[in-house]
Design an enzyme around this catalytic site. Structure first.
Site, mmCIF file in Angstrom:
data_model
loop_
_atom_site.group_PDB
_atom_site.id
_atom_site.type_symbol
_atom_site.label_atom_id
_atom_site.label_comp_id
_atom_site.label_asym_id
_atom_site.label_seq_id
_atom_site.Cartn_x
_atom_site.Cartn_y
_atom_site.Cartn_z
ATOM 1 N N ASP A 154 0.819 -1.260 -0.057
ATOM 2 C CA ASP A 154 -0.241 -0.138 -0.166
ATOM 3 C C ASP A 154 0.839 1.159 -0.101
ATOM 4 O O ASP A 154 1.789 1.295 0.736
ATOM 5 C CB ASP A 154 -0.910 -0.033 1.256
ATOM 6 C CG ASP A 154 -1.669 1.288 1.356
ATOM 7 O OD1 ASP A 154 -2.742 1.471 0.504
ATOM 8 O OD2 ASP A 154 -1.507 2.120 2.145
ATOM 9 N N LEU A 192 2.699 0.133 21.086
ATOM 10 C CA LEU A 192 2.227 -1.573 21.383
ATOM 11 C C LEU A 192 3.679 -2.026 20.823
ATOM 12 O O LEU A 192 3.589 -3.262 21.222
ATOM 13 C CB LEU A 192 1.186 -1.960 20.627
ATOM 14 C CG LEU A 192 -0.369 -1.515 21.228
ATOM 15 C CD1 LEU A 192 -1.307 -1.964 20.332
ATOM 16 C CD2 LEU A 192 -0.558 -2.077 22.592
ATOM 17 N N ALA A 193 4.638 -1.520 20.136
ATOM 18 C CA ALA A 193 5.684 -2.071 19.788
ATOM 19 C C ALA A 193 7.049 -1.395 20.528
ATOM 20 O O ALA A 193 8.028 -1.837 20.266
ATOM 21 C CB ALA A 193 5.897 -1.935 18.367
ATOM 22 N N PHE A 241 0.072 -1.650 15.661
ATOM 23 C CA PHE A 241 0.926 -1.166 17.011
ATOM 24 C C PHE A 241 0.462 0.138 17.329
ATOM 25 O O PHE A 241 1.073 0.875 18.283
ATOM 26 C CB PHE A 241 2.260 -1.290 16.462
ATOM 27 C CG PHE A 241 3.046 -2.447 15.897
ATOM 28 C CD1 PHE A 241 2.684 -3.305 16.470
ATOM 29 C CD2 PHE A 241 3.584 -2.328 14.743
ATOM 30 C CE1 PHE A 241 3.381 -4.782 16.133
ATOM 31 C CE2 PHE A 241 3.940 -3.615 14.195
ATOM 32 C CZ PHE A 241 3.962 -4.826 14.997
ATOM 33 N N TYR A 289 2.487 10.298 0.848
ATOM 34 C CA TYR A 289 3.665 9.806 1.579
ATOM 35 C C TYR A 289 4.617 10.364 0.830
ATOM 36 O O TYR A 289 5.491 10.108 -0.441
ATOM 37 C CB TYR A 289 3.611 8.531 1.460
ATOM 38 C CG TYR A 289 2.321 7.797 2.261
ATOM 39 C CD1 TYR A 289 1.626 8.217 3.174
ATOM 40 C CD2 TYR A 289 2.006 6.350 1.988
ATOM 41 C CE1 TYR A 289 0.492 7.936 3.816
ATOM 42 C CE2 TYR A 289 0.848 5.831 2.336
ATOM 43 C CZ TYR A 289 0.083 6.540 3.378
ATOM 44 O OH TYR A 289 -1.056 5.987 3.939
ATOM 45 N N GLY A 316 -2.058 -0.153 11.167
ATOM 46 C CA GLY A 316 -1.599 0.423 12.487
ATOM 47 C C GLY A 316 -2.072 -0.434 13.594
ATOM 48 O O GLY A 316 -2.280 -0.151 14.505
ATOM 49 N N GLY A 352 2.932 2.647 17.062
ATOM 50 C CA GLY A 352 4.342 2.264 17.582
ATOM 51 C C GLY A 352 4.033 2.101 19.147
ATOM 52 O O GLY A 352 5.190 1.422 19.635
ATOM 53 N N LYS A 369 -3.654 5.718 -3.272
ATOM 54 C CA LYS A 369 -4.937 6.456 -2.747
ATOM 55 C C LYS A 369 -5.206 7.691 -3.743
ATOM 56 O O LYS A 369 -4.217 8.045 -4.556
ATOM 57 C CB LYS A 369 -4.711 7.007 -1.415
ATOM 58 C CG LYS A 369 -4.345 5.737 -0.478
ATOM 59 C CD LYS A 369 -4.113 6.080 0.668
ATOM 60 C CE LYS A 369 -3.899 4.935 1.900
ATOM 61 N NZ LYS A 369 -2.387 4.290 1.624
#
Length: 342
Positions: free
Chosen positions: A55, A244-245, A239, A60, A237, A242, A85
């Site tokens: 993706d 959660l990581a 995490f 970006y 997402g 982030g 997108k």
């Protein structure tokens, strides 16, 4: 080559590997420095590892991610599925001094964003993405970041009128002509997806940071509505940006990543205590959690290097005991009725 199971996208013929590659980080998201060589290298490494879903988006790095994702995939014989997108067109600038909008990208390409969700805007975005990618196909087109959180109430009213009045028709035409295989939205706020279901038939929604071990808010309204309509979910997402990581970054619905507030820190601490008791890396549980829901067709992560990718693959392959999931439910750390991995 390693093997990943695949899941079908809505009612389409497309299938995604259960683990996908997100292209935001390699564009220099949040001040991260990723060299062109490293960006191309991690895309290639993901393909080598058996990941078959990628993706990206014009937003970006203002074209940087699409450019490097295309470089990594071009001329490779392995099959892959690609989403990008629409909703943002790129306007050239000759220097940073000409930019009118602040951004957080490191070394972005010399463009800035012009929002356009109209029929013509969608068609122009599709053609421009093919050229930036240097590829002959895009499988999934996602309407990017429409909603009041991004545009405000008045701004979103105008953009929504463009999407409902012509932008959706462009997407549906591309799908009917088989120039793309699926259409959807890619957002951080789930209520706008309920609105989207009122204006058309969507194959898949990419929802970032809203369905993970911290938050399961879409379960009550959105997921049942998607189930009735045959719309799949890509869970980006896992995490929560982030936190959660093991990082100190959290992703709220605004999409503007920031330091987690006390209530999020407390939730992560409680989750980590259960993980430690079962000798499970919390990040591994976070990565595997969303796939327990039958609507989820892929979990999307964004490694910026082969080393980070290897860490994600290790978490992906870490056995999680059933007792861990039962303890999360018993301690009411998940919404009641949340599907849990077997």
């Amino acid at each position: 080559m390693p093997h990943f199971n695949k899941r079908r996208v809505g009612k389409t013929a497309l299938e995604l590997t259960e683990l996908g590659f997100g292209g935001a980080t390699i564009a220099g998201m949040g001040g991260t420095v990723v060299t062109p060589e490293a960006a191309r290298g991690v895309v290639t490494a993901a393909l080598d590892a058996g990941i078959g879903y990628f993706d990206t988006a014009p937003h970006y790095g203002f074209g940087r991610s699409e450019h490097f994702v295309g470089d990594g995939l071009r001329f490779r014989p392995e099959p892959f599925t690609l989403s990008t997108k629409v909703g943002r067109l790129l306007k050239p600038v000759r220097s940073d001094a000409e930019r009118t909008v602040d951004h957080s990208w490191t070394q972005p390409f010399p463009f800035e964003i012009a929002y356009d969700y109209s029929y013509d805007g969608i068609m122009r975005s599709f053609e421009a993405s093919l050229q930036r990618l240097g590829l002959g196909k895009i499988d999934i087109l996602l309407v990017h970041d429409i909603g009041t959180t991004t545009h405000g109430v008045e701004g979103n009213r105008r953009h929504w009128a463009d999407l409902s009045g012509g932008g959706y028709r462009a997407l549906d035409e591309l799908r009917r002509q088989e120039l793309i295989g699926a259409i959807g939205l890619g957002v951080n706020e789930w209520p706008v997806l309920m609105d989207a279901l009122d204006i058309g038939d969507w194959d898949v929604f990419l929802l970032a940071n809203r369905y993970n071990l911290i938050e399961q808010t879409p379960l009550e309204q959105l997921f049942p509505a998607c189930q009735k309509r045959g719309t799949s979910i890509i869970a980006a997402g896992p995490f929560a940006a982030g936190v959660l990581a093991g990082t100190n970054v959290w992703g709220p619905a605004s999409g503007a990543y920031r330091t987690p507030p006390p209530e999020i820190v407390d939730k992560v601490t409680a989750l980590r205590q259960v993980a430690d008791a079962h000798k499970v890396p919390l990040a591994a549980a976070a990565l595997q959690f969303a796939l327990a829901h039958p609507l989820v067709c892929s979990v999307l992560t964004g490694p910026k290097s082969p080393a980070e990718l290897n860490g994600i693959l290790d978490w992906w392959n870490t056995p999680i005991p059933a007792g861990f999931w039962r303890d999360l439910a018993d301690r009411k750390l998940l919404v009641e009725g949340t599907p849990l991995p077997a």
